[in-house]
Design a protein around this motif. Structure first.
Motif, PDB file in Angstrom:
ATOM      1  N   UNK A  32      20.162  63.725 -12.981  1.00  0.00           N
ATOM      2  CA  UNK A  32      19.265  63.925 -12.036  1.00  0.00           C
ATOM      3  C   UNK A  32      17.922  64.234 -12.853  1.00  0.00           C
ATOM      4  N   UNK A  33      18.058  65.254 -13.784  1.00  0.00           N
ATOM      5  CA  UNK A  33      17.059  65.511 -14.627  1.00  0.00           C
ATOM      6  C   UNK A  33      16.417  64.518 -15.526  1.00  0.00           C
ATOM      7  N   UNK A  34      17.177  63.616 -16.142  1.00  0.00           N
ATOM      8  CA  UNK A  34      17.019  62.654 -16.857  1.00  0.00           C
ATOM      9  C   UNK A  34      16.163  61.518 -15.992  1.00  0.00           C
ATOM     10  N   UNK A  35      16.700  61.099 -14.711  1.00  0.00           N
ATOM     11  CA  UNK A  35      15.950  60.283 -13.775  1.00  0.00           C
ATOM     12  C   UNK A  35      14.661  60.751 -13.445  1.00  0.00           C
ATOM     13  N   UNK A  36      14.441  61.993 -13.249  1.00  0.00           N
ATOM     14  CA  UNK A  36      13.205  62.687 -12.733  1.00  0.00           C
ATOM     15  C   UNK A  36      12.388  62.697 -14.008  1.00  0.00           C
ATOM     16  N   UNK A  37      12.691  62.796 -15.269  1.00  0.00           N
ATOM     17  CA  UNK A  37      11.730  62.702 -16.409  1.00  0.00           C
ATOM     18  C   UNK A  37      11.587  61.358 -16.731  1.00  0.00           C
ATOM     19  N   UNK A  38      12.383  60.417 -16.494  1.00  0.00           N
ATOM     20  CA  UNK A  38      12.348  58.961 -16.845  1.00  0.00           C
ATOM     21  C   UNK A  38      12.418  58.894 -18.474  1.00  0.00           C
ATOM     22  N   UNK A  39      13.506  59.389 -18.936  1.00  0.00           N
ATOM     23  CA  UNK A  39      13.909  59.474 -20.327  1.00  0.00           C
ATOM     24  C   UNK A  39      15.378  59.151 -20.502  1.00  0.00           C
ATOM     25  N   UNK A  40      15.884  58.571 -21.665  1.00  0.00           N
ATOM     26  CA  UNK A  40      17.256  58.114 -22.025  1.00  0.00           C
ATOM     27  C   UNK A  40      18.025  59.420 -22.228  1.00  0.00           C
ATOM     28  N   UNK A  41      19.217  59.166 -21.949  1.00  0.00           N
ATOM     29  CA  UNK A  41      20.236  60.236 -22.304  1.00  0.00           C
ATOM     30  C   UNK A  41      20.066  60.935 -23.509  1.00  0.00           C
ATOM     31  N   UNK A  42      19.786  60.136 -24.678  1.00  0.00           N
ATOM     32  CA  UNK A  42      19.648  60.675 -25.956  1.00  0.00           C
ATOM     33  C   UNK A  42      18.407  61.436 -25.977  1.00  0.00           C
ATOM     34  N   UNK A  43      17.216  61.036 -25.469  1.00  0.00           N
ATOM     35  CA  UNK A  43      15.894  61.941 -25.559  1.00  0.00           C
ATOM     36  C   UNK A  43      16.168  63.099 -24.754  1.00  0.00           C
ATOM     37  N   UNK A  44      16.946  63.303 -23.476  1.00  0.00           N
ATOM     38  CA  UNK A  44      17.154  64.396 -22.806  1.00  0.00           C
ATOM     39  C   UNK A  44      18.025  65.403 -23.589  1.00  0.00           C
ATOM     40  N   UNK A  45      19.187  64.824 -24.207  1.00  0.00           N
ATOM     41  CA  UNK A  45      19.970  65.540 -24.747  1.00  0.00           C
ATOM     42  C   UNK A  45      19.659  66.086 -25.981  1.00  0.00           C
ATOM     43  N   UNK A  46      18.616  65.512 -26.633  1.00  0.00           N
ATOM     44  CA  UNK A  46      18.133  66.172 -27.896  1.00  0.00           C
ATOM     45  C   UNK A  46      17.286  67.459 -27.548  1.00  0.00           C
ATOM     46  N   UNK A  47      16.455  67.303 -26.562  1.00  0.00           N
ATOM     47  CA  UNK A  47      15.836  68.246 -26.046  1.00  0.00           C
ATOM     48  C   UNK A  47      16.319  69.448 -25.545  1.00  0.00           C
ATOM     49  N   UNK A  48      17.214  69.115 -24.668  1.00  0.00           N
ATOM     50  CA  UNK A  48      18.178  70.176 -24.215  1.00  0.00           C
ATOM     51  C   UNK A  48      19.021  70.879 -25.131  1.00  0.00           C
TER      52      UNK A  48
END
Length: 100
Positions: A32-48
């Motif tokens: 849900x966070x990924x979709x809200x930010x419109x980023x890929x799994x890898x981008x979200x994972x890196x920042x998380x």
């Protein structure tokens, strides 16, 4: 009152967006966070991972019936850091408006 403090960890645009998204809820599913930010799994994972290393975000994996789900939550420390960062950003904007 939250002490104003510019936070280099939070300030990166994607991390700021992650924190502000999580601030509105107790926890939110990774997808849900990924979709809200419109980023890929890898981008979200890196920042998380950066936010997690700073103790600003917790990551919880929950086993579901079909597949595991990953939940993200802003920690109390993360909420304080975000509030301080936002307070400092507001102070900076007010200074710019006063000069303009």
């Amino acid at each position: 009152m939250t002490d104003a403090a510019f936070d280099e960890v939070i300030h990166a645009p994607n991390r700021l967006r992650i924190c502000t998204t999580l601030a509105a809820v107790d926890a939110m599913e990774f997808s849900v966070v990924r979709d809200a930010l419109k980023v890929s799994d890898s981008v979200l994972s890196k920042h998380v991972k950066v936010l997690q290393a700073a103790s600003y975000v917790t990551v919880t994996k929950v086993r579901g019936s079909s597949h595991p789900r990953t939940w993200l939550a802003l920690t109390p420390e993360g909420r304080r850091a975000l509030a301080g960062h936002i307070t400092e950003l507001r102070r900076i904007v007010e200074m710019a408006e006063a000069e303009g």
